[in-house]
Design a protein around this motif. Sequence first.
Motif, PDB file in Angstrom:
ATOM      1  N   ASP A 265      77.184  54.824 115.460  1.00  0.00           N
ATOM      2  CA  ASP A 265      76.181  55.825 115.108  1.00  0.00           C
ATOM      3  C   ASP A 265      74.774  55.245 115.055  1.00  0.00           C
ATOM      4  O   ASP A 265      73.795  55.993 115.022  1.00  0.00           O
ATOM      5  N   LEU A 266      74.663  53.917 115.022  1.00  0.00           N
ATOM      6  CA  LEU A 266      73.352  53.283 114.920  1.00  0.00           C
ATOM      7  C   LEU A 266      72.587  53.412 116.222  1.00  0.00           C
ATOM      8  O   LEU A 266      73.185  53.392 117.307  1.00  0.00           O
ATOM      9  N   PRO A 267      71.262  53.516 116.159  1.00  0.00           N
ATOM     10  CA  PRO A 267      70.460  53.586 117.388  1.00  0.00           C
ATOM     11  C   PRO A 267      70.466  52.247 118.124  1.00  0.00           C
ATOM     12  O   PRO A 267      70.778  51.199 117.555  1.00  0.00           O
ATOM     13  N   ASP A 268      70.111  52.297 119.404  1.00  0.00           N
ATOM     14  CA  ASP A 268      70.132  51.088 120.228  1.00  0.00           C
ATOM     15  C   ASP A 268      69.277  49.976 119.641  1.00  0.00           C
ATOM     16  O   ASP A 268      69.629  48.794 119.726  1.00  0.00           O
ATOM     17  N   GLU A 269      68.131  50.354 119.055  1.00  0.00           N
ATOM     18  CA  GLU A 269      67.234  49.335 118.531  1.00  0.00           C
ATOM     19  C   GLU A 269      67.910  48.489 117.456  1.00  0.00           C
ATOM     20  O   GLU A 269      67.765  47.259 117.424  1.00  0.00           O
ATOM     21  N   ILE A 270      68.676  49.133 116.566  1.00  0.00           N
ATOM     22  CA  ILE A 270      69.350  48.407 115.493  1.00  0.00           C
ATOM     23  C   ILE A 270      70.538  47.627 116.035  1.00  0.00           C
ATOM     24  O   ILE A 270      70.806  46.493 115.622  1.00  0.00           O
ATOM     25  N   LEU A 271      71.259  48.214 116.982  1.00  0.00           N
ATOM     26  CA  LEU A 271      72.379  47.490 117.585  1.00  0.00           C
ATOM     27  C   LEU A 271      71.903  46.223 118.283  1.00  0.00           C
ATOM     28  O   LEU A 271      72.552  45.179 118.228  1.00  0.00           O
ATOM     29  N   LEU A 272      70.756  46.297 118.942  1.00  0.00           N
ATOM     30  CA  LEU A 272      70.216  45.120 119.611  1.00  0.00           C
ATOM     31  C   LEU A 272      69.842  44.036 118.604  1.00  0.00           C
ATOM     32  O   LEU A 272      70.009  42.842 118.862  1.00  0.00           O
ATOM     33  N   ILE A 273      69.325  44.449 117.446  1.00  0.00           N
ATOM     34  CA  ILE A 273      69.012  43.492 116.391  1.00  0.00           C
ATOM     35  C   ILE A 273      70.284  42.803 115.903  1.00  0.00           C
ATOM     36  O   ILE A 273      70.336  41.584 115.722  1.00  0.00           O
ATOM     37  N   ILE A 274      71.342  43.592 115.696  1.00  0.00           N
ATOM     38  CA  ILE A 274      72.619  43.034 115.244  1.00  0.00           C
ATOM     39  C   ILE A 274      73.182  42.076 116.287  1.00  0.00           C
ATOM     40  O   ILE A 274      73.658  40.981 115.966  1.00  0.00           O
ATOM     41  N   ILE A 275      73.125  42.473 117.550  1.00  0.00           N
ATOM     42  CA  ILE A 275      73.616  41.618 118.633  1.00  0.00           C
ATOM     43  C   ILE A 275      72.851  40.304 118.678  1.00  0.00           C
ATOM     44  O   ILE A 275      73.425  39.231 118.844  1.00  0.00           O
ATOM     45  N   TYR A 276      71.542  40.400 118.499  1.00  0.00           N
ATOM     46  CA  TYR A 276      70.719  39.187 118.498  1.00  0.00           C
ATOM     47  C   TYR A 276      71.102  38.245 117.362  1.00  0.00           C
ATOM     48  O   TYR A 276      71.188  37.032 117.525  1.00  0.00           O
ATOM     49  N   LYS A 277      71.349  38.818 116.175  1.00  0.00           N
ATOM     50  CA  LYS A 277      71.684  37.996 115.014  1.00  0.00           C
ATOM     51  C   LYS A 277      73.056  37.338 115.158  1.00  0.00           C
ATOM     52  O   LYS A 277      73.301  36.261 114.632  1.00  0.00           O
ATOM     53  N   LEU A 278      73.977  37.989 115.857  1.00  0.00           N
ATOM     54  CA  LEU A 278      75.325  37.446 115.993  1.00  0.00           C
ATOM     55  C   LEU A 278      75.366  36.224 116.886  1.00  0.00           C
ATOM     56  O   LEU A 278      76.117  35.290 116.645  1.00  0.00           O
ATOM     57  N   GLY A 279      74.584  36.197 117.944  1.00  0.00           N
ATOM     58  CA  GLY A 279      74.672  35.118 118.910  1.00  0.00           C
ATOM     59  C   GLY A 279      75.473  35.549 120.123  1.00  0.00           C
ATOM     60  O   GLY A 279      76.386  36.376 120.054  1.00  0.00           O
ATOM     61  N   SER A 280      75.141  34.979 121.267  1.00  0.00           N
ATOM     62  CA  SER A 280      75.664  35.458 122.540  1.00  0.00           C
ATOM     63  C   SER A 280      77.174  35.338 122.652  1.00  0.00           C
ATOM     64  O   SER A 280      77.848  36.243 123.153  1.00  0.00           O
ATOM     65  N   LEU A 281      77.758  34.239 122.203  1.00  0.00           N
ATOM     66  CA  LEU A 281      79.195  34.042 122.371  1.00  0.00           C
ATOM     67  C   LEU A 281      79.995  35.056 121.566  1.00  0.00           C
ATOM     68  O   LEU A 281      80.956  35.646 122.065  1.00  0.00           O
ATOM     69  N   ASP A 282      79.608  35.275 120.306  1.00  0.00           N
ATOM     70  CA  ASP A 282      80.291  36.260 119.479  1.00  0.00           C
ATOM     71  C   ASP A 282      80.193  37.656 120.083  1.00  0.00           C
ATOM     72  O   ASP A 282      81.164  38.427 120.082  1.00  0.00           O
ATOM     73  N   VAL A 283      79.030  37.982 120.598  1.00  0.00           N
ATOM     74  CA  VAL A 283      78.825  39.304 121.179  1.00  0.00           C
ATOM     75  C   VAL A 283      79.701  39.491 122.415  1.00  0.00           C
ATOM     76  O   VAL A 283      80.386  40.497 122.580  1.00  0.00           O
ATOM     77  N   LEU A 284      79.678  38.502 123.298  1.00  0.00           N
ATOM     78  CA  LEU A 284      80.443  38.620 124.530  1.00  0.00           C
ATOM     79  C   LEU A 284      81.934  38.743 124.238  1.00  0.00           C
ATOM     80  O   LEU A 284      82.633  39.570 124.825  1.00  0.00           O
ATOM     81  N   TYR A 285      82.415  37.917 123.342  1.00  0.00           N
ATOM     82  CA  TYR A 285      83.845  37.935 123.046  1.00  0.00           C
ATOM     83  C   TYR A 285      84.254  39.222 122.318  1.00  0.00           C
ATOM     84  O   TYR A 285      85.351  39.734 122.503  1.00  0.00           O
ATOM     85  N   SER A 286      83.350  39.739 121.510  1.00  0.00           N
ATOM     86  CA  SER A 286      83.683  40.884 120.670  1.00  0.00           C
ATOM     87  C   SER A 286      83.513  42.226 121.373  1.00  0.00           C
ATOM     88  O   SER A 286      84.317  43.141 121.183  1.00  0.00           O
ATOM     89  N   LEU A 287      82.470  42.353 122.183  1.00  0.00           N
ATOM     90  CA  LEU A 287      82.065  43.680 122.625  1.00  0.00           C
ATOM     91  C   LEU A 287      82.371  43.999 124.085  1.00  0.00           C
ATOM     92  O   LEU A 287      82.411  45.175 124.449  1.00  0.00           O
TER      93      LEU A 287
END
Length: 561
Positions: A90-112
């Motif tokens: 439900d979160l807007p893209d802007e907030i999701l991008l912030i969350i993705i940035y905070k997680l780090g690339s490897l976590d994001v790729l593996y998770s999403l």
Amino acid sequence: MHFDNGTYYSSDKEKFEDFCIHNSLNGPGVTMLSDGTRLEGSFIDSFLYGNGSSYSSKGDQYHGNYRNNQMFGYGFYSFENHDKTVRLLDLPDEILLIIIYKLGSLDVLYSLLNTNQRLDQMARSINNTKFIDFSIELSDGQFSSIDNIKLDRLCEKILPGIHHNIVGVTFELAYMERILLAYEYPNLTTIVIVTFSPDILLNYLTEGSAITRLFKEQIKHITIKNEKKVFTNQSFTDVCARILSICRKCTYLDMNQWITNRSSTILLHDRFSNICYSSCLHTLFINVKNFEDCLCLLDGRLNQLSSLTVNINFIKRSSIIDNNQKILSNLKEFSLICYCFITAYDCRILPLLHRMTHLNKLTLCLYVIRLTNIEGIDLNERVLCHMLDLSTFIFHICTIMTTSQTNHFLSTNDIQNTFNNWKYSPVSCNIDHFSDGYTYCHIYSIPFKMSWLMHITNTFRGHCFQFVIDLVLYDTRPFEHEFFEWVSQAFPLLKYLTLNNMMAQEKKRQIQPVKDKILISSRLSYMHLIRLRLTRAHIDYANQFLYHDNAYIPRLHTLRI
């Protein structure tokens, strides 16, 4: 994570504007565990594992810390308040991008990846797949190996779709072949290697190997990180020479990313001048054994070098006179760091600095044994007047002198006055006359930028040394509890502490062992301290750190008494 009043805050208090959702994770305020650990992105990482377990982005496991969160279709958590539930999607893209940035690339790729079309598209975006970090760095700075199952999925399912985007990659040396040879990386130019071993790396960089061809044809930036291992200086020199000989396009080399101060060093002064030769290297971070090795780096073998950061183990006087007066016209930035006491400041360091007439930035960290003090007038007349283009001067210089009739009455104000009309960053100073017959005078630019600091005494106060991770305390007067309160606040990132003081505390506090230190809320907390040395200290200081109810050292794992 906290959403409130039109403002978004991450768990490390980073602020983002123009978003309003009245919700917080794990109760109001910043998301915290009961032991005070901040969680950054753990609410997303945790859905990967099931079993009621949660993992932080650094791989630390937690149980039962998400009682308010609900599991949804794709395994994504919602954030539940008393009157409102917000799903991640439900979160807007802007907030999701912030969350993705905070997680780090490897976590994001593996998770999403391959879970949801919208999130998959974000995860595959060029900005999120330019730099991939396959390493897992723990809280003490060491590295943990990536899980083989996770690595298999990354190499087999994820890299095929993003390998053409990758510009930089970080990995453990043991997985170098597996990752670099999985696919072609047409845009790869940056490599960071952790858990380094020179012999293993040399085996990879054999003539004609696929990895050697990649290094030779594409790689421009190389960083080597190491934990606590120390290798022979010969093997360290060999791998440096090999990297420079095959990496024809390399412009940036950092071989100085050592966690421990006992780092391996490069040896050049007794080798041929074609060792460690490069005609394209612009930036170098390196450890060398002695001053002669530093001079070799500047003898022309690196003729395009514009930035040099060198950590020297020893700087000694030499019976051989160095008559090289050639101006180093290409050198724009120079950092010289030596944590051993040196007696050759005037006869060795100053002549070298006089050759650097085109510097824009100079950094000095020195402990100098000398008859007279190094202060503002001395620096201006003997160093800075030769550098007309200099705009930035960062320094910490400690002069160690025998206390004499001349300097016995030297005060902090006397030193500070020598920096009147100083055109660089502000300067602070500190002077101590010890009963053993020595005077220590510290002068340093503010803010303090060094990571290591020695001979801090009771007279130091006032400033925040936010970059220091390694600290040595010394005094012939006792350190009292109030001093340690200041240390805990002035050195927020302190990891390694050595205390040299044989004087008993005069204001002893009652020892009250604590059963549950998680509940302590104290001004005297060392949240990052992992090593404590009290080998030359009175037993009172062991009590101060280990028994008193105000001392909280949650990560301590090495103690020497």
